[in-house]
Design an enzyme around this catalytic site. Structure first.
Site, PDB file in Angstrom:
ATOM      1  N   CYS A 198      45.370   6.384 -58.593  1.00 32.40           N
ATOM      2  CA  CYS A 198      46.238   5.083 -58.619  1.00 32.40           C
ATOM      3  C   CYS A 198      47.612   4.975 -57.892  1.00 32.40           C
ATOM      4  O   CYS A 198      48.819   4.696 -57.568  1.00 32.40           O
ATOM      5  CB  CYS A 198      45.800   4.646 -59.975  1.00 32.40           C
ATOM      6  SG  CYS A 198      44.167   5.253 -60.571  1.00 32.40           S
ATOM      7  N   THR A 217      45.493  -0.789 -66.413  1.00 26.53           N
ATOM      8  CA  THR A 217      46.912  -1.220 -66.160  1.00 26.53           C
ATOM      9  C   THR A 217      46.537  -2.423 -66.922  1.00 26.53           C
ATOM     10  O   THR A 217      47.877  -2.492 -67.201  1.00 26.53           O
ATOM     11  CB  THR A 217      46.514  -1.493 -64.532  1.00 26.53           C
ATOM     12  OG1 THR A 217      46.243  -0.434 -63.865  1.00 26.53           O
ATOM     13  CG2 THR A 217      48.049  -1.327 -64.128  1.00 26.53           C
ATOM     14  N   THR A 275      41.429 -18.222 -66.562  1.00 29.02           N
ATOM     15  CA  THR A 275      39.492 -18.591 -65.996  1.00 29.02           C
ATOM     16  C   THR A 275      38.861 -17.515 -66.580  1.00 29.02           C
ATOM     17  O   THR A 275      39.216 -16.054 -66.222  1.00 29.02           O
ATOM     18  CB  THR A 275      39.650 -19.194 -65.055  1.00 29.02           C
ATOM     19  OG1 THR A 275      40.199 -20.971 -64.898  1.00 29.02           O
ATOM     20  CG2 THR A 275      37.792 -19.655 -65.409  1.00 29.02           C
ATOM     21  N   SER A 323      38.721   1.060 -68.447  1.00 27.66           N
ATOM     22  CA  SER A 323      38.745   0.101 -67.245  1.00 27.66           C
ATOM     23  C   SER A 323      37.168   0.173 -66.527  1.00 27.66           C
ATOM     24  O   SER A 323      36.268   1.470 -67.035  1.00 27.66           O
ATOM     25  CB  SER A 323      39.745   0.811 -66.349  1.00 27.66           C
ATOM     26  OG  SER A 323      40.895   0.062 -66.053  1.00 27.66           O
ATOM     27  N   GLY A 324      36.075  -0.624 -66.771  1.00 28.27           N
ATOM     28  CA  GLY A 324      34.989  -0.189 -66.544  1.00 28.27           C
ATOM     29  C   GLY A 324      34.280   0.654 -65.401  1.00 28.27           C
ATOM     30  O   GLY A 324      33.537   1.292 -65.723  1.00 28.27           O
ATOM     31  N   HIS A 325      35.267   0.069 -63.794  1.00 31.59           N
ATOM     32  CA  HIS A 325      35.182   1.316 -63.122  1.00 31.59           C
ATOM     33  C   HIS A 325      35.256   2.030 -63.239  1.00 31.59           C
ATOM     34  O   HIS A 325      34.601   3.413 -62.145  1.00 31.59           O
ATOM     35  CB  HIS A 325      35.718   1.163 -61.761  1.00 31.59           C
ATOM     36  CG  HIS A 325      37.329   1.064 -61.605  1.00 31.59           C
ATOM     37  ND1 HIS A 325      37.859   1.650 -61.415  1.00 31.59           N
ATOM     38  CD2 HIS A 325      38.370   0.862 -62.640  1.00 31.59           C
ATOM     39  CE1 HIS A 325      38.824   2.008 -60.905  1.00 31.59           C
ATOM     40  NE2 HIS A 325      39.156   1.334 -62.059  1.00 31.59           N
ATOM     41  N   ASN A 363      43.873  12.100 -66.437  1.00 29.04           N
ATOM     42  CA  ASN A 363      43.351  12.361 -65.208  1.00 29.04           C
ATOM     43  C   ASN A 363      43.877  13.441 -64.039  1.00 29.04           C
ATOM     44  O   ASN A 363      42.860  13.605 -62.326  1.00 29.04           O
ATOM     45  CB  ASN A 363      43.921  10.947 -63.907  1.00 29.04           C
ATOM     46  CG  ASN A 363      45.828  10.801 -64.500  1.00 29.04           C
ATOM     47  OD1 ASN A 363      46.182  10.838 -65.507  1.00 29.04           O
ATOM     48  ND2 ASN A 363      45.243   9.810 -63.143  1.00 29.04           N
TER      49      ASN A 363
END
Ligand code: PLP
Length: 378
Positions: free
Chosen positions: A320, A70, A234, A196-198, A149
Site C-alpha cells: 500500500c 482506508t 449506492t 478490510s475483506g481482501h 503490517n
C-alpha cells in the site's frame, strides 16, 4: 507460483467469490429502492449486518459498510476528531501506523489538531509508560493498529483500553486489518475498529467500520444518506453480504490456521537465522503470519526480485505504500538500524500456503544466499 505476500492482499475464497457472482446476478437491485426487489435486497444486506454482529459478538455497536479499511480509518478519525474538538485537540497514535491512519491525522493537523506519537522500547515493545505520560485533558482520540503490517508486532490493545477507562472523553480507534482472523480481536474498551475483506480471503472493495455510539461521529461523506447517513453511496450489497461470509470463514478457521501458520513461521525463522548475515526482525510473540528478516548489507528489492524470478512472491514493504520512506519510518520507530532496514524482506502467510511451499522457499533461499553471500555484512 508461490504466494507469500498475504499482508498485501489474499486470494479470495472460492465460496466468497461464487456467492458474490450469484448475489450480483440475483440481487443486483438498489437496496434503497422502494419496490419489492429493492426491499428484498435491503433485507439481505441487513441480515448480513446482523450476522456480522453475531460473528463479532457485538452488543450496542453499529456496523457501517465501507469500501475497505482506508475509508473506515479516514471516516473514524476525521469524524471523531471533528465531533470532539470542543473537548480537546490532541490525538495520540504511533509512527508505525498504516498511511490511512498517519495521513488522515496529518490532514487533521492542518485543521488545528495536535499529534503525539507513542514511543517503542529498545526491544520494539509499545512503551506503556510513555503512552500514560502523553495522556492529558486535551487528548480526545487514540488510534493504534492491532497488528503491524511490516513486522507483525502485536500492540497491547487491551492494556491501552484499560488505561483509557479513566479518560471517558477519549475515543479509542483500532485498525484491525492485519489482526482479523489471525489473532483474537480485542473489543472491550475499543470504541471503533476497521477491517478490510481482501486481507482475509474476501474481496477488494469490502470493508467495515464498527463504532460505539455512531451518533457521536461527525459526518464526512454526503449524499443519499445510506449507512445511517454516514456513508452515502449506492450500497455494494454483494460485497457487503459476502464480507459476512468471509468473516465467518476466517473466524471458524482462526484457531486452526493460527497454530498452522505459527508453525510455518517458526520453521522459516529458525531456518534463515542459521545463515550468517541474516538478521531476524519479527519479534517474539508477534502475529503468526508475518515473518520479517534482513539480508544485512544488501537491498531488500534485490532479494525480492531474486525470489520473484524463481516464482516466489515476497515483499520488501507494505504494497500500500511502495515508498521506502514509509518502511524506514516503521522500522526506525522500532529501533532497527539502517543496514537492517535496507535489507529487510517480509513473508506473509495464509491458509493456502503448504508445507511443500515452505520447503520450496528454503531451496530458493539457499540458492539466493550463495549468490549474494560475498556481499553480506556478516
Ligand atoms: N491498515 C493496515 C494495517 C494495512 O495493512 C492496510 C493495507 O495494507 C490498511 C490499513 C488499508 O487497507 P485497504 O488498502 O484495504 O483499505
Amino acid at each position: 507460483m508461490i504466494y507469500f505476500d498475504n499482508c498485501a492482499t489474499t486470494k479470495p475464497d472460492a465460496a466468497v467469490l461464487s456467492a458474490f457472482i450469484k448475489i450480483n446476478e440475483t440481487f443486483y437491485f438498489n437496496a434503497a429502492s422502494p419496490h419489492e426487489k429493492g426491499l428484498e435486497t435491503n433485507q439481505l444486506q441487513e441480515e448480513a449486518r446482523s450476522q456480522i454482529k453475531n460473528i463479532l459478538k457485538l452488543d450496542q455497536q453499529s456496523i457501517v459498510f465501507t469500501s475497505g479499511a482506508t475509508e473506515s480509518n479516514n471516516m473514524a478519525l476525521t469524524g471523531m476528531a471533528r465531533a470532539k474538538k470542543a473537548f480537546g485537540r490532541t490525538i495520540i497514535t504511533t509512527e508505525i501506523e498504516h498511511p490511512s491512519v498517519l495521513e488522515t491525522i496529518r490532514g487533521l493537523e492542518q485543521e488545528g489538531f495536535a499529534v503525539k506519537y507513542v514511543k517503542f522500547k529498545e526491544d520494539g515493545a509499545f512503551d506503556m509508560d510513555h503512552f500514560r505520560g502523553l495522556l492529558s485533558p486535551d487528548v480526545i482520540l487514540v488510534s493504534v493498529m492491532h497488528v503491524n503490517n511490516v513486522m507483525g508486532a502485536v500492540l497491547p490493545v487491551a492494556e491501552i483500553a484499560e488505561v483509557l477507562k479513566r479518560y471517558p472523553k477519549v475515543h479509542f480507534h483500532v485498525d484491525c486489518v492485519q489482526s482479523f482472523g489471525k489473532v483474537p480481536l480485542v473489543i472491550d474498551g475499543v470504541h471503533s475498529f476497521s477491517l478490510s475483506g481482501h486481507k482475509f480471503h474476501g474481496l477488494k472493495g469490502q470493508g467495515l467500520l464498527v463504532v460505539n455510539q455512531l451518533r457521536n461521529l461527525a459526518q464526512t461523506v454526503y449524499g443519499g444518506g445510506q449507512e445511517y447517513g454516514f456513508r452515502s453511496g449506492t450500497s455494494n450489497v454483494a460485497a457487503n453480504v459476502t464480507l459476512s461470509k468471509a468473516m465467518r470463514l476466517a473466524m471458524e478457521e482462526m484457531e486452526m490456521q493460527r497454530a498452522r501458520l505459527y508453525q510455518f513461521k517458526q520453521e522459516i525463522e529458525s531456518f534463515v537465522k542459521q545463515y550468517p548475515g541474516i538478521q531476524l526482525n519479527s519479534q517474539a510473540g508477534g502475529a503468526p503470519h508475518i515473518v520479517n528478516f534482513s539480508f544485512v548489507g544488501i537491498k531488500g528489492e534485490v532479494i525480492v526480485n531474486a525470489f520473484s524470478r524463481r516464482g516466489i512472491m515476497i515483499s520488501t514493504t507494505s504494497a500500500c505504500s511502495s515508498k521506502r520512506a514509509k518502511l524506514n519510518e516503521t522500522l526506525t520507530a522500532l529501533h532497527v538500524d539502517e543496514a537492517t532496514i535496507t535489507g529487510s524482506v517480509r513473508l506473509s502467510l495464509s491458509k493456502y500456503n503448504t508445507v511443500e511451499e515452505i520447503e520450496a522457499f528454503k531451496e530458493a533461499f539457499k540458492e539466493i544466499y550463495s549468490e549474494v553471500e560475498e556481499l553480506l555484512n556478516k
